[in-house]
Write a protein that holds these residues in place. Structure first.
Motif, PDB file in Angstrom:
ATOM      1  N   UNK A 185       1.066  -1.222   0.049  1.00 46.39           N
ATOM      2  CA  UNK A 185      -0.063  -0.035   0.048  1.00 46.39           C
ATOM      3  C   UNK A 185       0.900   1.321  -0.068  1.00 46.39           C
ATOM      4  N   UNK A 186       1.918   1.122   0.742  1.00 47.29           N
ATOM      5  CA  UNK A 186       2.833   2.409   0.766  1.00 47.29           C
ATOM      6  C   UNK A 186       3.562   2.503  -0.397  1.00 47.29           C
ATOM      7  N   UNK A 187       4.044   1.545  -0.919  1.00 46.47           N
ATOM      8  CA  UNK A 187       4.536   1.585  -2.353  1.00 46.47           C
ATOM      9  C   UNK A 187       4.049   2.142  -3.381  1.00 46.47           C
ATOM     10  N   UNK A 188       2.425   1.951  -3.156  1.00 47.79           N
ATOM     11  CA  UNK A 188       1.552   2.646  -4.188  1.00 47.79           C
ATOM     12  C   UNK A 188       1.555   4.265  -3.832  1.00 47.79           C
ATOM     13  N   UNK A 189       2.278   4.774  -2.798  1.00 43.48           N
ATOM     14  CA  UNK A 189       2.078   5.943  -2.647  1.00 43.48           C
ATOM     15  C   UNK A 189       0.748   6.364  -1.810  1.00 43.48           C
ATOM     16  N   UNK A 190       0.150   5.395  -1.161  1.00 46.33           N
ATOM     17  CA  UNK A 190      -0.854   5.615  -0.061  1.00 46.33           C
ATOM     18  C   UNK A 190      -0.768   5.735   1.175  1.00 46.33           C
ATOM     19  N   UNK A 191      -1.140   6.807   1.662  1.00 47.61           N
ATOM     20  CA  UNK A 191      -1.040   7.050   3.348  1.00 47.61           C
ATOM     21  C   UNK A 191      -1.594   5.854   3.874  1.00 47.61           C
TER      22      UNK A 191
END
Length: 140
Positions: A111-117
């Motif tokens: 999820x973080x790799x996708x740039x999502x907080x």
């Protein structure tokens, strides 16, 4: 034309399940479906087989099948007539403990790799879950 949201959501869930399934099979020799049953049982045990099926939104037959293929992880007792009460065995508890945190970290990294907080993701996803459960008449 952009892909439909419904299609995207199902695709994301399928891909995440598949990724988890491969990792769990390679690392612990269990499937994601099996792990899903164990982690649900950890949070609900002791519980009847029917109750676990309801928690998982599975059929009673699907849970019965999992119980049959996971005897080293799931203990079955029948104290009340034909009602089967399920709990995790010590080996089942150890399996959940071994898998849960690394699997959670793997999903969080994705999820973080996708740039999502991550915090926002959890809040927003929970809003959707609550609405959907209300629509179904459930209180999860």
């Amino acid at each position: 034309m952009e892909p439909l949201l419904t299609t995207q959501l199902h695709e994301i869930v399928w891909l995440m399940d598949r990724h988890a399934d491969r990792w769990l099979k390679d690392t612990y020799s269990i499937s994601f479906a099996q792990f899903h049953v164990l982690i649900a049982l950890q949070g609900a045990a002791p519980i009847s087989q029917k109750g676990l099926a309801e928690c998982l939104f599975y059929s009673d037959a699907a849970v019965s099948h999992m119980v049959k293929i996971l005897p080293e992880y799931i203990a079955v007792t029948s104290p009340i007539g034909r009602t089967r009460i399920l709990t995790l065995t010590p080996k089942g508890k150890a399996m959940v403990k071994s898998c849960a945190l690394p699997l959670e970290k793997m999903f969080c990294k994705t999820i973080e790799k996708a740039g999502i907080n991550l915090k926002n993701y959890r809040v927003e996803t929970n809003k959707i879950r609550q609405i959907l459960f209300k629509m179904q008449g459930n209180k999860k």
